[in-house]
Write an enzyme that holds these catalytic residues in place. Structure first.
Site, PDB file in Angstrom:
ATOM      1  N   SER A 184       0.839  -1.206   0.000  1.00 19.43           N
ATOM      2  CA  SER A 184       0.000   0.000   0.000  1.00 19.43           C
ATOM      3  C   SER A 184       0.869   1.250   0.000  1.00 19.43           C
ATOM      4  O   SER A 184       0.568   2.231  -0.683  1.00 19.43           O
ATOM      5  CB  SER A 184      -0.930  -0.002   1.211  1.00 19.43           C
ATOM      6  OG  SER A 184      -0.175   0.126   2.398  1.00 19.43           O
ATOM      7  N   ARG A 203       0.448   3.611  -3.253  1.00 25.25           N
ATOM      8  CA  ARG A 203      -0.190   4.920  -3.063  1.00 25.25           C
ATOM      9  C   ARG A 203       0.661   6.018  -3.698  1.00 25.25           C
ATOM     10  O   ARG A 203       0.165   6.834  -4.488  1.00 25.25           O
ATOM     11  CB  ARG A 203      -0.363   5.205  -1.573  1.00 25.25           C
ATOM     12  CG  ARG A 203      -1.025   6.552  -1.313  1.00 25.25           C
ATOM     13  CD  ARG A 203      -1.138   6.853   0.163  1.00 25.25           C
ATOM     14  NE  ARG A 203      -1.860   5.817   0.864  1.00 25.25           N
ATOM     15  CZ  ARG A 203      -1.303   4.911   1.653  1.00 25.25           C
ATOM     16  NH1 ARG A 203       0.009   4.936   1.841  1.00 25.25           N
ATOM     17  NH2 ARG A 203      -2.019   3.991   2.260  1.00 25.25           N
ATOM     18  N   ASN A 207      -0.330   8.013  -7.246  1.00 25.47           N
ATOM     19  CA  ASN A 207      -0.527   9.452  -7.264  1.00 25.47           C
ATOM     20  C   ASN A 207       0.394  10.140  -8.245  1.00 25.47           C
ATOM     21  O   ASN A 207      -0.025  11.004  -9.019  1.00 25.47           O
ATOM     22  CB  ASN A 207      -0.305  10.026  -5.860  1.00 25.47           C
ATOM     23  CG  ASN A 207      -1.571  10.034  -5.048  1.00 25.47           C
ATOM     24  OD1 ASN A 207      -2.434  10.867  -5.254  1.00 25.47           O
ATOM     25  ND2 ASN A 207      -1.703   9.061  -4.161  1.00 25.47           N
TER      26      ASN A 207
END
Lengths: 269, 156
Positions: A198, A202, A206
């Site tokens: 994660s 993440r 992004n």
């Protein structure tokens, strides 16, 4: 873009999403090192080290200069975050968090350079592809999150001992009943593995999305219409300003989660 | 998603960066910050102390000024009293002197008047004798009538 036949937006974006790799290896091979990610991230790492080291070396308790004050503000900000979450010896976790924060911030900030600027320069040296944002490379984000993962395992063993950690893996969270050992262990493994995944996904998601939006907007510049050109300028500016926020937030989140994960490794259940 | 040797290289460089930060950046900066915190705390304490001392000195000065002012008024009062006393004394002495001078002047006047009166009396006696002798046309023996003449002079 330049130097190749124009193949529309799709080709433009595909071109910009291709990493620079050594010429003598095939794309997709293990040794197809992403030279762009490595060189940019290393350069920024050196920038971080030099900037902070030069100021740290001459740091005095007296009235600080501008540079020292800036460096200290960053450090105190990071140290404050660490202090809030982790109540132990901060001599390793503090620098780790500082490195993560500043390095990720610098690498994210590469996104603010015009999307064609670095590729244009490297093209002059005969290098066809160049992606300037290392954090939009999944190798980069996973490199950091896996290092954090290694530290999580290391500190788990260090804080609880081998037996203690094994005991925790097999008996938490459901209980010490032997029938529950396997479910406990599986759950803990999933939880453990989800952390680096994660963390890396993440940041990667992004920055990759941000880069892609920049490319899509930049595609308007070559759309052949002055109206679209104007919209491109406005869109690029607006997205750039918004992206400043994302850059900071993503660097901050990566740092905070790193602190949280490692301080969790110190906690006993 | 193409994982490759980049991953390992980046992991190593990340580890090196962390190591560098742990050893060369963090300790120096935290030490400087902590030292400065101590210094600032000391400075603030010193300022606080100086403030308190200043306030104390101010009250002391105010009290001393008050005392000095009181003393000054006392001195002025005393001086005025003394001056009054001196004036009173001088006045009293002057009155005494005046009285003395007046008395002596009156004595003088009295004695001078007495003398004048005596002279007049004698002259009147002599004139009376002369007049009487002229009236009786003969020489009045002054010595035989001396008792009479003296009595006459005393009666005038």
């Amino acid at each position: 873009m330049a130097g190749e036949p124009q193949g529309g937006l799709t080709e433009y974006i595909q071109h910009h999403l291709t990493h620079l790799i050594p010429m003598n290896v095939e794309k997709g091979a293990f040794w197809a090192v992403h030279i762009d990610s490595v060189s940019v991230s290393l350069a920024l790492g050196v920038v971080f080290c030099l900037l902070f080291w030069l100021k740290a070396r001459k740091a005095t308790a007296g009235v600080p200069g501008r540079g020292q004050a800036f460096v200290e503000i960053v450090l105190e900000f990071v140290d404050g975050q660490v202090k809030d979450v982790f109540h132990g010896d901060r001599r390793v976790l503090g620098p780790l968090a500082l490195t993560v924060f500043v390095w990720v911030l610098l690498m994210n900030a590469m996104d603010l350079l015009p999307v064609d600027l670095l590729p244009l320069i490297t093209e002059k040296f005969g290098l066809g592809h160049f992606r300037s944002v290392p954090t939009a490379d999944i190798n980069m984000t996973f490199a950091m999150s896996l290092t954090v993962f290694v530290l999580i395992i290391f500190y788990s063993f260090k804080a609880k001992g081998f037996g203690g950690y094994m005991h925790e893996l097999f008996t938490a969270p459901f209980g010490a009943n032997p029938l529950l050992w396997i479910p406990n262990f599986l759950l803990n493994v999933v939880e453990l593995l989800s952390k680096p995944v994660s963390l890396a996904m993440r940041l990667f998601g992004n920055m990759y999305a941000g880069e892609l939006v920049f490319m899509l907007i930049a595609g308007l510049f070559s759309a052949g219409s002055w109206v679209l050109y104007g919209m491109g300028i406005i869109g690029y500016t607006v997205w750039g300003i918004f992206h400043i926020l994302i850059i900071g937030i993503q660097a901050f989140i990566f740092m905070v989660l790193t602190i949280v994960y490692i301080s969790m490794a110190h906690d006993h259940h | 998603m193409d994982f490759n040797a980049t991953l390992i290289g980046e992991m190593l460089s990340f580890a090196i960066l962390i190591w560098f930060c742990v050893h060369f950046i963090w300790p120096h900066l935290t030490k400087a910050i902590e030292d400065r915190q101590v210094k600032i705390a000391e400075g603030l304490n010193a300022a606080e102390r100086a403030h308190a001392e200043l306030r104390e000195a101010d009250t002391k000065v105010a009290a001393e000024i008050k005392v000095a002012r009181q003393q000054a008024t006392e001195i002025i009062d005393k001086a005025q009293q003394q001056a009054n006393q001196i004036i009173e004394k001088a006045r009293a002495e002057a009155v005494v002197e005046i009285n003395r001078l007046k008395a002596s002047a009156q004595d003088d006047i009295a004695s001078m008047a007495q003398r004048a009166r005596d002279q007049l009396r004698e002259q009147v006696g002599a004139l009376a004798v002369q007049g009487a002798s002229k009236i009786v046309q003969r020489e009045v023996d002054a010595s035989t009538h001396k008792a009479l003449l003296d009595q006459l002079a005393a009666e005038i």
